[in-house]
Motif scaffolding. Structure first.
Motif, PDB file in Angstrom:
ATOM      1  N   UNK A   1       0.741  -1.199   0.061  1.00 34.27           N
ATOM      2  CA  UNK A   1      -0.021   0.069  -0.102  1.00 34.27           C
ATOM      3  C   UNK A   1       0.768   1.249   0.052  1.00 34.27           C
ATOM      4  N   UNK A   2       0.593   2.299  -0.881  1.00 35.30           N
ATOM      5  CA  UNK A   2       1.303   3.485  -1.014  1.00 35.30           C
ATOM      6  C   UNK A   2       1.243   4.206   0.351  1.00 35.30           C
ATOM      7  N   UNK A   3       2.115   4.966   0.662  1.00 34.39           N
ATOM      8  CA  UNK A   3       2.175   5.933   1.913  1.00 34.39           C
ATOM      9  C   UNK A   3       1.880   7.172   1.308  1.00 34.39           C
ATOM     10  N   UNK A   4       0.765   7.595   2.078  1.00 37.44           N
ATOM     11  CA  UNK A   4       0.254   9.042   1.722  1.00 37.44           C
ATOM     12  C   UNK A   4       1.256  10.164   1.873  1.00 37.44           C
ATOM     13  N   UNK A   5       1.351  11.157   0.887  1.00 35.97           N
ATOM     14  CA  UNK A   5       2.408  12.106   1.345  1.00 35.97           C
ATOM     15  C   UNK A   5       1.596  13.346   2.310  1.00 35.97           C
TER      16      UNK A   5
ATOM     17  N   UNK B   1      -4.525  10.918  12.545  1.00 38.51           N
ATOM     18  CA  UNK B   1      -4.233  10.042  13.092  1.00 38.51           C
ATOM     19  C   UNK B   1      -3.480   9.336  11.841  1.00 38.51           C
ATOM     20  N   UNK B   2      -2.077   8.840  12.135  1.00 36.24           N
ATOM     21  CA  UNK B   2      -1.196   8.269  11.106  1.00 36.24           C
ATOM     22  C   UNK B   2      -1.802   7.081  10.642  1.00 36.24           C
ATOM     23  N   UNK B   3      -1.560   6.817   9.400  1.00 35.94           N
ATOM     24  CA  UNK B   3      -2.314   5.667   8.821  1.00 35.94           C
ATOM     25  C   UNK B   3      -1.305   4.276   8.971  1.00 35.94           C
ATOM     26  N   UNK B   4      -2.304   3.436   9.634  1.00 37.81           N
ATOM     27  CA  UNK B   4      -1.934   2.156   9.978  1.00 37.81           C
ATOM     28  C   UNK B   4      -2.254   1.310   8.773  1.00 37.81           C
ATOM     29  N   UNK B   5      -1.302   0.918   7.929  1.00 34.80           N
ATOM     30  CA  UNK B   5      -1.656   0.094   6.636  1.00 34.80           C
ATOM     31  C   UNK B   5      -2.247  -1.253   6.989  1.00 34.80           C
ATOM     32  N   UNK B   6      -1.840  -1.881   8.005  1.00 36.63           N
ATOM     33  CA  UNK B   6      -2.302  -3.035   8.230  1.00 36.63           C
ATOM     34  C   UNK B   6      -3.688  -3.062   8.792  1.00 36.63           C
ATOM     35  N   UNK B   7      -4.110  -2.088   9.797  1.00 35.98           N
ATOM     36  CA  UNK B   7      -5.263  -1.863  10.233  1.00 35.98           C
ATOM     37  C   UNK B   7      -6.540  -1.512   9.021  1.00 35.98           C
TER      38      UNK B   7
ATOM     39  N   UNK C   1      -2.485   7.831  -4.661  1.00 38.41           N
ATOM     40  CA  UNK C   1      -1.627   8.634  -5.475  1.00 38.41           C
ATOM     41  C   UNK C   1      -2.384   9.893  -6.133  1.00 38.41           C
ATOM     42  N   UNK C   2      -3.703   9.810  -5.915  1.00 42.30           N
ATOM     43  CA  UNK C   2      -4.433  10.918  -6.293  1.00 42.30           C
ATOM     44  C   UNK C   2      -4.487  12.038  -5.232  1.00 42.30           C
ATOM     45  N   UNK C   3      -3.840  11.952  -4.104  1.00 42.66           N
ATOM     46  CA  UNK C   3      -3.725  12.603  -2.854  1.00 42.66           C
ATOM     47  C   UNK C   3      -4.609  12.495  -1.771  1.00 42.66           C
ATOM     48  N   UNK C   4      -5.341  11.235  -1.619  1.00 45.54           N
ATOM     49  CA  UNK C   4      -6.150  10.927  -0.477  1.00 45.54           C
ATOM     50  C   UNK C   4      -5.400  11.488   0.951  1.00 45.54           C
TER      51      UNK C   4
END
Length: 169
Positions: free
Chosen positions: A19-23, A28-34, A126-129
């Motif tokens: 999963x991409x990391x949002x810029x 709250x920081x994104x926890x990709x697993x969750x 990638x579109x800025x979420x």
């Protein structure tokens, strides 16, 4: 079709790095697993309801109708599949919807479903979420963002199983 929550959780852990990391993430920081786990909770109750779901927007006359896939697969091309209920349209060309339904424990179909979900999520990022609202809007559409967001918030906190156990049919 059911996929054991242990399998769903293991796939979340395995594929979270994809999963991409949002810029420009806000809150709250994104926890990709969750996030992957939470979406599976909203979409299939963590793998307990992975039956294909017919999606009218992808059917004849719908906004996302795909003539070629519909010609090949009929209404099976208008369905979402697996623990993440990813749309058949988001799977690589050559994937058979039949293969997503007939597997014994659902591991392969779950992995294909997750690849489709990652495609949609990475497109959103990638579109800025910039937050969960944007993710929900892109993943599920504008129809029920508040309701989906509320369910997602609950599912993000749902405990994840630690290990894969044998699945009984």
């Amino acid at each position: 079709m059911k996929v054991a929550p242990e399998i769903v959780a293991a796939l979340c852990r395995k594929h979270a790095p994809d999963l991409f990391t949002p810029t420009s993430w806000q809150g709250t920081p994104l926890d990709k697993v969750r996030l992957l786990w939470g979406i599976s909770g909203v979409e299939s109750t963590f793998g307990f309801d992975c039956n294909p779901k017919h999606e009218p927007a992808y059917c004849y006359g719908g906004h996302y109708f795909d003539r070629d896939r519909s010609h090949s697969w009929g209404c099976l091309a208008h369905c979402s599949y697996g623990p993440w209920q990813a749309m058949f349209d988001d799977f690589p060309v050559g994937v058979s919807p039949l293969s997503l339904m007939w597997e014994t424990d659902g591991r392969v179909s779950a992995e294909v479903s997750l690849s489709g979900a990652l495609r949609v999520l990475n497109h959103a990022i990638s579109r800025g979420a910039a937050g969960l609202h944007d993710i929900v809007l892109h993943y599920n559409g504008p129809g029920d963002v508040d309701e989906y967001s509320a369910k997602l918030a609950e599912c993000l906190d749902h405990p994840m199983p630690e290990s894969v156990s044998p699945v009984t049919a």
